[in-house]
Scaffold this active site. Structure first.
Site, mmCIF file in Angstrom:
data_model
loop_
_atom_site.group_PDB
_atom_site.id
_atom_site.type_symbol
_atom_site.label_atom_id
_atom_site.label_comp_id
_atom_site.label_asym_id
_atom_site.label_seq_id
_atom_site.Cartn_x
_atom_site.Cartn_y
_atom_site.Cartn_z
ATOM 1 N N LYS A 53 0.833 -1.211 0.000
ATOM 2 C CA LYS A 53 0.000 0.000 0.000
ATOM 3 C C LYS A 53 0.868 1.262 0.000
ATOM 4 O O LYS A 53 0.615 2.192 -0.767
ATOM 5 C CB LYS A 53 -0.897 -0.058 1.247
ATOM 6 N N SER A 54 1.883 1.293 0.836
ATOM 7 C CA SER A 54 2.726 2.500 0.912
ATOM 8 C C SER A 54 3.415 2.763 -0.426
ATOM 9 O O SER A 54 3.482 3.904 -0.901
ATOM 10 C CB SER A 54 3.799 2.335 1.991
ATOM 11 N N ARG A 58 2.723 6.035 -3.334
ATOM 12 C CA ARG A 58 3.834 6.863 -3.810
ATOM 13 C C ARG A 58 4.010 6.731 -5.318
ATOM 14 O O ARG A 58 4.281 7.708 -6.021
ATOM 15 C CB ARG A 58 5.120 6.462 -3.079
ATOM 16 N N ARG A 157 -7.623 12.556 12.956
ATOM 17 C CA ARG A 157 -6.190 12.251 13.079
ATOM 18 C C ARG A 157 -5.347 13.531 12.998
ATOM 19 O O ARG A 157 -5.724 14.482 12.326
ATOM 20 C CB ARG A 157 -5.790 11.209 12.018
ATOM 21 N N SER A 202 7.634 9.748 11.425
ATOM 22 C CA SER A 202 6.508 9.533 10.522
ATOM 23 C C SER A 202 6.950 9.622 9.065
ATOM 24 O O SER A 202 7.397 10.676 8.603
ATOM 25 C CB SER A 202 5.420 10.576 10.788
ATOM 26 N N ASP A 351 2.562 -0.722 12.093
ATOM 27 C CA ASP A 351 1.240 -1.167 11.623
ATOM 28 C C ASP A 351 0.964 -2.634 11.977
ATOM 29 O O ASP A 351 -0.171 -3.103 11.849
ATOM 30 C CB ASP A 351 1.130 -1.002 10.102
HETATM 31 C C1 S3P Z 1 2.717 5.091 6.162
HETATM 32 C C2 S3P Z 1 3.380 5.526 7.273
HETATM 33 C C3 S3P Z 1 2.970 5.160 8.645
HETATM 34 C C4 S3P Z 1 2.051 3.955 8.654
HETATM 35 C C5 S3P Z 1 0.968 4.104 7.637
HETATM 36 C C6 S3P Z 1 1.560 4.191 6.244
HETATM 37 C C7 S3P Z 1 3.200 5.529 4.839
HETATM 38 O O1 S3P Z 1 2.294 6.249 9.230
HETATM 39 O O2 S3P Z 1 1.509 3.782 9.936
HETATM 40 O O3 S3P Z 1 0.079 3.013 7.701
HETATM 41 O O4 S3P Z 1 2.779 4.956 3.816
HETATM 42 O O5 S3P Z 1 3.995 6.467 4.801
HETATM 43 P P1 S3P Z 1 3.081 7.486 9.920
HETATM 44 O O6 S3P Z 1 3.818 8.192 8.872
HETATM 45 O O7 S3P Z 1 2.002 8.332 10.531
HETATM 46 O O8 S3P Z 1 3.963 6.876 10.953
#
Ligand code: S3P
Length: 466
Positions: A53-54, A58, A157, A202, A351
């Site tokens: 997903k991340s 991007r 959030r 983060s 996560d």
């Molecule tokens: C993510 C970063 C994390 C993670 C989120 C996905 C990302 O959050 O918990 O599920 O894709 O950059 P934070 O950046 O708030 O730590």
């Protein structure tokens, strides 16, 4: 209103025992979709994971800035990435979806560095914090107005941590509740690079600053007290941006030339694999293989912790694709023991803590999770919801301000639990249900859709009943 309870679905699907175990669903306004999990005698099979997903977020966003068409194969199929696609489409980017529903490919027609257009309406990021935060970084330097909102969870959030560094770069961003929450209102401004130390580890804030830095005057430097996922850095480098890493610091120059379009196949999501890694490790009779799983070292904390707890995991076939490492992971039934988790490893598994808590419930002895106060500001307050819902299954968990203590070794008892509309909790409770005595019914199980729509079916396929 309750309709269409598919009673006994498991028996219909598997009269002879293979591929059964789970299911039985209904939908009512107060309980949402429910899923009932029953223990199975064996977990076995090869799992094809959804795309990470991340990385998918991007890839879609950066491709919109490139010049030419990008192909993002095996993109994440869940609602979160679809939120990113929806927002970019509203900003004038042409995105075509092909491939299968569970493993979509996105063809993104990059419009170049100046190609985004003002959206006609409010941008809706749904449940996805990655969408709202990264997109904000992308939009603060564009010469138009943007308003970004999301669902009730996302609107609760924290956004102050995003607004603050972007303002230091010259951005004009406002947020609800004294600049604390979405909706965010962004008026495009002229930006300049900053030298910034992240107050929380983060990756979303780091990435937002980097995206804004692409359109700023001068160099942008970010220092990370603790390293967190580095997909943005890897992808920007592979697309030709001028980015350097030195220790835990990143230095980025503004875009001198358009980014090169991507042509990649997204690795499997280790955060999705985590459910089956834990399931395999805690079940008394299991062997599963997760194919093509992303093993970027900034994400593999779950593997390190499970191995330290005594899990039998094997990493095979390691290779690199588009700058990201991937591998096959084999998990077999194990005897886990409790462990202390804290410090620098936490961002590498943040996560996965809900499902790690399930492992802690089954492990012998005490598992202590510390330095994870970030859990309180995820899709739910995951310290409260994980402790509360697993306690309904008889787990003994003491919440801490920044983590929890889990007293493991008791047999869990099936009960009715709630996902609290948090995808990671829904799936973690299902894994707990696999080793609990009796039936576990999960309310609002549809939450899993945002990251892993095929989760329930995959769980059903690997569950064998004799
Ligand atoms: C993510 C970063 C994390 C993670 C989120 C996905 C990302 O959050 O918990 O599920 O894709 O950059 P934070 O950046 O708030 O730590």
């Amino acid at each position: 209103m309750v309709y269409n309870a598919i009673i006994g679905l498991q028996r219909m699907l598997s009269p002879y025992g293979g591929g059964s175990s789970i299911e039985h669903r209904s939908r009512s306004s107060s309980r949402g979709e429910t899923r009932t999990i029953r223990p199975v005698s064996r977990l076995e099979g090869d799992i094809i994971l959804p795309g990470d997903k991340s990385i998918s977020h991007r890839a879609i966003m950066l491709s919109s800035l490139a010049e030419g068409q990008a192909r993002i194969g095996n993109s994440a199929p869940g609602g979160d990435c679809l939120s990113t696609v929806r927002c970019l489409t509203a900003l004038g980017i042409r995105i075509v979806r092909t491939g299968s529903p569970e493993h979509p490919d996105f063809l993104v027609s990059g419009a170049g560095p100046d190609g985004l257009k003002e959206a006609a309406d409010v941008l809706d990021a749904g449940n996805s914090a990655t969408t709202v935060r990264l997109l904000s970084g992308l939009l603060v330097g564009r010469p138009f107005l943007s308003v970004i909102t999301g669902d009730a969870s996302l609107r609760g959030r924290p956004m102050g941590r995003l607004i603050e560094p972007l303002r230091l770069m010259g951005a004009d961003v406002r947020g609800r509740g004294g600049d604390s929450f979405a909706p965010l209102v962004i008026k495009g401004a002229r930006l300049h690079g900053i030298d910034f130390t992240l107050p929380v580890p983060s990756a979303q804030i780091k990435s937002a600053i980097l995206l804004a830095g692409l359109f700023s005057r001068g160099r942008t430097i970010i220092h990370q007290p603790v390293p967190c996922r580095d997909h943005t850095e890897r992808m920007l480098s592979s697309m030709g941006a001028n980015l350097e890493m030195q220790g835990n610091s990143i230095s980025l120059m503004p875009l001198g030339q358009p980014l090169v379009p991507l042509n990649l196949r997204v690795p499997g999501d280790i955060s999705a694999a985590a459910y089956f890694l834990v399931a395999g490790a805690i079940h008394p009779n299991a062997r599963m293989v997760m194919r093509d799983c992303g093993v970027n070292p900034t994400r593999t904390g779950i593997i390190d912790v499970l191995v330290a707890m005594g899990a039998r995991l094997r990493i095979e076939n390691q290779r690199l694709e588009a700058g990201e490492p991937l591998a096959d992971i084999v998990v077999e039934c194990s005897q886990l023991r409790g462990i202390e988790v804290g410090g620098d490893i936490v961002p590498r598994l943040i996560d996965e803590i809900p499902v790690l808590a399930v492992a802690g419930c089954v492990a012998r002895g005490k598992t202590v999770i510390r330095d994870a106060a970030e859990l309180r500001v995820k899709e739910s307050d995951r310290i409260a919801t994980v402790a509360g819902e697993l306690s309904r299954l008889g787990a003994r968990i003491e919440p801490l301000p920044d983590g929890m203590v889990i007293y493991g070794g008791d047999i869990l008892e099936g009960a009715e639990v709630d996902s609290c509309s948090d995808h990671r909790l829904a799936m973690s409770l299902a894994i707990a249900g696999l080793v609990a005595r009796g039936e576990t019914t999960i309310r609002h199980a549809q939450a899993a859709q945002v990251s892993y729509p095929a989760f329930w079916r995959t769980l059903q396929q690997v569950g064998q009943d004799s």
